[in-house]
Design a protein around this motif. Structure first.
Motif, PDB file in Angstrom:
ATOM      1  N   ALA A 191       0.846  -1.188   0.000  1.00 42.16           N
ATOM      2  CA  ALA A 191       0.000   0.000   0.000  1.00 42.16           C
ATOM      3  C   ALA A 191       0.881   1.237   0.000  1.00 42.16           C
ATOM      4  O   ALA A 191       2.030   1.196   0.424  1.00 42.16           O
ATOM      5  CB  ALA A 191      -0.915   0.010   1.224  1.00 42.16           C
ATOM      6  N   SER A 192       0.357   2.319  -0.498  1.00 42.72           N
ATOM      7  CA  SER A 192       1.115   3.553  -0.532  1.00 42.72           C
ATOM      8  C   SER A 192       1.457   3.988   0.887  1.00 42.72           C
ATOM      9  O   SER A 192       0.704   3.774   1.824  1.00 42.72           O
ATOM     10  CB  SER A 192       0.285   4.640  -1.216  1.00 42.72           C
ATOM     11  OG  SER A 192      -0.031   4.248  -2.540  1.00 42.72           O
ATOM     12  N   ALA A 193       2.637   4.613   1.040  1.00 38.62           N
ATOM     13  CA  ALA A 193       3.062   5.069   2.348  1.00 38.62           C
ATOM     14  C   ALA A 193       2.064   6.067   2.917  1.00 38.62           C
ATOM     15  O   ALA A 193       1.476   6.865   2.193  1.00 38.62           O
ATOM     16  CB  ALA A 193       4.449   5.697   2.249  1.00 38.62           C
TER      17      ALA A 193
ATOM     18  N   ALA B 187       4.037  -1.944   8.183  1.00 37.83           N
ATOM     19  CA  ALA B 187       4.775  -2.669   7.148  1.00 37.83           C
ATOM     20  C   ALA B 187       4.035  -2.699   5.823  1.00 37.83           C
ATOM     21  O   ALA B 187       4.642  -2.875   4.759  1.00 37.83           O
ATOM     22  CB  ALA B 187       5.064  -4.096   7.619  1.00 37.83           C
ATOM     23  N   GLN B 188       2.717  -2.508   5.881  1.00 34.23           N
ATOM     24  CA  GLN B 188       1.889  -2.459   4.680  1.00 34.23           C
ATOM     25  C   GLN B 188       1.665  -1.016   4.205  1.00 34.23           C
ATOM     26  O   GLN B 188       0.869  -0.769   3.312  1.00 34.23           O
ATOM     27  CB  GLN B 188       0.539  -3.123   4.951  1.00 34.23           C
ATOM     28  CG  GLN B 188       0.617  -4.603   5.266  1.00 34.23           C
ATOM     29  CD  GLN B 188       1.183  -5.413   4.122  1.00 34.23           C
ATOM     30  OE1 GLN B 188       0.831  -5.184   2.967  1.00 34.23           O
ATOM     31  NE2 GLN B 188       2.066  -6.344   4.418  1.00 34.23           N
ATOM     32  N   GLY B 189       2.377  -0.077   4.827  1.00 35.97           N
ATOM     33  CA  GLY B 189       2.233   1.316   4.435  1.00 35.97           C
ATOM     34  C   GLY B 189       0.966   1.960   4.950  1.00 35.97           C
ATOM     35  O   GLY B 189       0.443   2.896   4.337  1.00 35.97           O
TER      36      GLY B 189
ATOM     37  N   ALA C 173      -4.637  -0.791  -0.213  1.00 34.67           N
ATOM     38  CA  ALA C 173      -4.663  -0.539   1.229  1.00 34.67           C
ATOM     39  C   ALA C 173      -5.581  -1.541   1.925  1.00 34.67           C
ATOM     40  O   ALA C 173      -5.271  -2.020   3.019  1.00 34.67           O
ATOM     41  CB  ALA C 173      -5.120   0.891   1.497  1.00 34.67           C
ATOM     42  N   VAL C 174      -6.714  -1.849   1.314  1.00 33.51           N
ATOM     43  CA  VAL C 174      -7.619  -2.862   1.870  1.00 33.51           C
ATOM     44  C   VAL C 174      -6.899  -4.204   1.940  1.00 33.51           C
ATOM     45  O   VAL C 174      -6.940  -4.906   2.966  1.00 33.51           O
ATOM     46  CB  VAL C 174      -8.899  -2.974   1.027  1.00 33.51           C
ATOM     47  CG1 VAL C 174      -9.797  -4.092   1.563  1.00 33.51           C
ATOM     48  CG2 VAL C 174      -9.657  -1.645   1.014  1.00 33.51           C
ATOM     49  N   ARG C 175      -6.236  -4.556   0.859  1.00 32.03           N
ATOM     50  CA  ARG C 175      -5.517  -5.830   0.816  1.00 32.03           C
ATOM     51  C   ARG C 175      -4.428  -5.868   1.887  1.00 32.03           C
ATOM     52  O   ARG C 175      -4.262  -6.867   2.603  1.00 32.03           O
ATOM     53  CB  ARG C 175      -4.909  -6.017  -0.578  1.00 32.03           C
ATOM     54  CG  ARG C 175      -4.497  -7.453  -0.896  1.00 32.03           C
ATOM     55  CD  ARG C 175      -3.919  -7.573  -2.312  1.00 32.03           C
ATOM     56  NE  ARG C 175      -4.725  -6.854  -3.279  1.00 32.03           N
ATOM     57  CZ  ARG C 175      -5.823  -7.331  -3.846  1.00 32.03           C
ATOM     58  NH1 ARG C 175      -6.240  -8.557  -3.517  1.00 32.03           N
ATOM     59  NH2 ARG C 175      -6.490  -6.630  -4.732  1.00 32.03           N
ATOM     60  N   GLY C 176      -3.691  -4.779   2.019  1.00 33.45           N
ATOM     61  CA  GLY C 176      -2.632  -4.726   3.023  1.00 33.45           C
ATOM     62  C   GLY C 176      -3.166  -4.804   4.442  1.00 33.45           C
ATOM     63  O   GLY C 176      -2.553  -5.431   5.312  1.00 33.45           O
ATOM     64  N   PHE C 177      -4.302  -4.172   4.683  1.00 35.92           N
ATOM     65  CA  PHE C 177      -4.925  -4.244   6.008  1.00 35.92           C
ATOM     66  C   PHE C 177      -5.223  -5.692   6.372  1.00 35.92           C
ATOM     67  O   PHE C 177      -4.947  -6.135   7.493  1.00 35.92           O
ATOM     68  CB  PHE C 177      -6.210  -3.418   6.012  1.00 35.92           C
ATOM     69  CG  PHE C 177      -6.890  -3.350   7.356  1.00 35.92           C
ATOM     70  CD1 PHE C 177      -6.706  -2.259   8.187  1.00 35.92           C
ATOM     71  CD2 PHE C 177      -7.724  -4.376   7.790  1.00 35.92           C
ATOM     72  CE1 PHE C 177      -7.328  -2.192   9.432  1.00 35.92           C
ATOM     73  CE2 PHE C 177      -8.341  -4.322   9.027  1.00 35.92           C
ATOM     74  CZ  PHE C 177      -8.136  -3.226   9.851  1.00 35.92           C
ATOM     75  N   LEU C 178      -5.777  -6.455   5.437  1.00 34.88           N
ATOM     76  CA  LEU C 178      -6.146  -7.840   5.737  1.00 34.88           C
ATOM     77  C   LEU C 178      -4.924  -8.737   5.871  1.00 34.88           C
ATOM     78  O   LEU C 178      -4.941  -9.697   6.655  1.00 34.88           O
ATOM     79  CB  LEU C 178      -7.089  -8.372   4.655  1.00 34.88           C
ATOM     80  CG  LEU C 178      -8.429  -7.650   4.538  1.00 34.88           C
ATOM     81  CD1 LEU C 178      -9.372  -8.423   3.615  1.00 34.88           C
ATOM     82  CD2 LEU C 178      -9.082  -7.436   5.898  1.00 34.88           C
TER      83      LEU C 178
END
Length: 350
Positions: A32-34, A64-66, A244-249
């Protein structure tokens, strides 16, 4: 329709298995974007069963996922949905069936579920052990109490239809959440709505042994095999920030695996936020939630977080029919599993 007495009782204070985790511990690239900010409203006050959200934050899994994720306490599993729909938050944790109801009425505003954690229906009507209420039909002519945003209360019309209760003969009254069990014990109401785990531990906090003093009429025992609490995002955020949704999960799944392997670490994260909680109670509550609310047999096949499409379709149909909603949303309008981590990375049991 059942009669609702808008009697709100206020209060100035609030009542105070090791699995294979190797895959989850492998470093995951930032996707995900910083500095992507996510404000998330939870289902309830900070408590043990929210441990993975806080652990993911404390261990830097979101970072870590931004992602810059901030949490706010909630006011009930149904209350978080309109807050996200209104744009006050990008994400929430709450009842999937409330999403169905909003999607049927305002499809463009309804959030989208992306990770269903509570796959076993926790909804119940609770009575005292010596109550003459033994079956759902016995609720006719009685008064049932609940906080205004309680998930079981919101689903009562659907339950009443399936259980053949004449809803016009039932009176519902609202109270502050921390007074629910007290009012039941004092005989101020004949029964209360609630989640099994929530009522169980609230009763224990009052010195009441729920196994000896309470009986639970569970919705799931009367044809309502519904999904419950899910992580969801606003429709606009899903469209504009899919990574960002993907990184959250990814981060959340990592933390869930950590908590499964070491529940004490999860409780530590909860206690950092609410030091006045009783640690042993919150740990017991966390383990009970994993055991009772998150362990539907289907997760051995589809993994934690995903849904069975046929079951979700039945869930939607039950809610739409019982609440006489204007339209029937499709499963795709309610849940999008494409953001979940790969099946092999998600727990198959808890």
């Amino acid at each position: 329709m059942f009669r609702l007495i808008n009697r709100v009782v206020s209060s100035a204070t609030r009542g105070l298995a090791t699995v294979g985790v190797a895959a989850a511990l492998v470093a995951v690239p930032r996707i995900a974007s910083a500095d992507t900010q996510i404000k998330m409203v939870l289902n309830w006050k900070y408590e043990g069963p929210q441990a993975w959200f806080f652990l993911a934050q404390d261990k830097g899994y979101f970072k870590a996922q931004g992602l810059d994720v901030q949490f706010d306490q909630g006011e009930g599993s149904g209350a978080s949905i309109p807050k996200v729909a209104a744009g006050a938050y990008q994400a929430g944790f709450g009842d999937l069936n409330a999403i169905v109801e909003l999607a049927a009425k305002e499809p463009a505003q309804a959030p989208i579920a992306v990770d269903v954690l509570y796959n076993t229906p926790p909804f119940a009507i609770v009575v005292k052990k010596d109550s003459p209420i033994n079956t759902p039909k016995d609720l006719e002519g009685r008064t049932i109490g609940a906080p205004a945003n309680d998930g079981a209360l919101k689903l009562f019309p659907a339950f009443a239809k399936l259980a053949q209760i004449d809803i016009s003969k039932v009176t519902v009254t609202n109270m502050a959440p921390n007074l629910r069990e007290q009012m039941l014990q004092r005989g101020q109401v004949d029964a209360v709505f609630g989640y099994v785990t929530t009522v169980t531990f609230s009763a224990k906090a009052m010195g009441i042994d729920p196994s000896k003093k309470l009986r639970f009429i569970r919705y799931g025992d009367h044809g309502m095999d519904l999904y419950s609490n899910t992580v969801f995002f606003s429709r606009s955020f899903v469209k504009d920030q899919p990574e960002a949704v993907r990184g959250f999960l990814v981060a959340l799944n990592h933390a869930i695996r950590d908590v499964i392997a070491n529940p004490d670490a999860g409780v530590d994260a909860v206690m950092k936020r609410e030091p006045l909680l009783k640690r042993d109670v919150e740990k017991e509550k966390l383990l009970a939630t994993m055991r009772n609310d998150m362990s539907h047999p289907e997760i051995a096949r589809i993994g934690l977080g995903d849904v069975d499409q046929a079951r979700l379709k039945r869930d939607i149909a039950i809610v739409v029919d019982a609440a006489k909603l204007p339209r029937t949303p499709t499963p795709a309008e309610i849940f999008d599993g494409s953001f979940l981590p790969p099946r092999a990375d998600r727990p198959s049991s808890l």
